[in-house]
Design a protein around this motif. Sequence first.
Motif, PDB file in Angstrom:
ATOM      1  N   SER A 147       0.817  -1.223   0.000  1.00  0.00           N
ATOM      2  CA  SER A 147       0.000   0.000   0.000  1.00  0.00           C
ATOM      3  C   SER A 147       0.846   1.266   0.000  1.00  0.00           C
ATOM      4  O   SER A 147       0.423   2.302  -0.507  1.00  0.00           O
ATOM      5  N   ARG A 171      -1.623   2.973  -2.375  1.00  0.00           N
ATOM      6  CA  ARG A 171      -3.041   2.628  -2.469  1.00  0.00           C
ATOM      7  C   ARG A 171      -3.663   2.643  -1.080  1.00  0.00           C
ATOM      8  O   ARG A 171      -2.993   2.393  -0.077  1.00  0.00           O
ATOM      9  N   LYS A 172      -4.944   2.899  -1.050  1.00  0.00           N
ATOM     10  CA  LYS A 172      -5.698   2.858   0.200  1.00  0.00           C
ATOM     11  C   LYS A 172      -6.063   1.408   0.507  1.00  0.00           C
ATOM     12  O   LYS A 172      -6.541   0.683  -0.359  1.00  0.00           O
ATOM     13  N   ILE A 174      -8.330  -1.395   1.971  1.00  0.00           N
ATOM     14  CA  ILE A 174      -9.724  -1.653   2.317  1.00  0.00           C
ATOM     15  C   ILE A 174      -9.841  -3.102   2.767  1.00  0.00           C
ATOM     16  O   ILE A 174      -9.548  -4.018   2.003  1.00  0.00           O
ATOM     17  N   HIS A 182     -16.096  -3.163  -3.857  1.00  0.00           N
ATOM     18  CA  HIS A 182     -15.011  -2.174  -3.913  1.00  0.00           C
ATOM     19  C   HIS A 182     -14.207  -2.247  -5.201  1.00  0.00           C
ATOM     20  O   HIS A 182     -13.325  -1.413  -5.426  1.00  0.00           O
ATOM     21  N   GLN A 188      -6.936   1.050  -4.908  1.00  0.00           N
ATOM     22  CA  GLN A 188      -7.178   0.447  -3.605  1.00  0.00           C
ATOM     23  C   GLN A 188      -6.481  -0.913  -3.524  1.00  0.00           C
ATOM     24  O   GLN A 188      -6.305  -1.593  -4.538  1.00  0.00           O
TER      25      GLN A 188
END
Length: 209
Positions: A147, A171-172, A174, A182, A188
């Motif tokens: 990430s 990246r986020k 999740i 998503h 992500q």
Amino acid sequence: LDIKIDDLRDRYYLYGGIIRHVLAPAVKQEQIKTQLNDGLGNLDLSILQRKAANVDRDASGSNVSGFILCYDGKRIALEQKSKGGELVYFKDRVLRYTSAFVEQKVENILDSKPLEEKMMIVLERLNDRVVDLSGKNLEAVTTEFLSKAIVKWQMKRAGVGGWIDFTSKKRKVIKDYNIVGHLTKADQLLVPTNTSFPVADMVFSNWGD
């Protein structure tokens, strides 16, 4: 014994297959919940990772609450070399988390650790000095590395060619039981908490790229 199906599901989520907790009378549920929360509150991650962890022992040292870990009598079958093909059963005693709730709480503790400490835990695991009951230690470090795009990676397609450089970007993260909703959002790193997810442990969302 009169227990509503929804209450039964809730108890199983908290206590797993520990029958004495799941089927305990309603008047004792608050007391049992308190004991579970006390066990989580007093949790020592270093003891949890010891190879010689004990469950509910009176002796001091490597002791872990029975609300956190339990012994799993795994039945392993081996086919005999006889013509009848009979099966030989024996038990391999291993430790596991009592429930999905407890496993998630332990994962939250791991997530809160500094990256350097996570890396050391993984190094200890790779050198076979500690245990990782659910594989979450390695997953936590890999998730953070991917990430934040702070290390260089290489990739290799199964059965095709050799290793090539793999470029990651920030990246986020999740985490969700069902990551399908998503997938249509860009940038992500999706980590399914459903451990039986049929595709992968982690998925990149590249929608629009």
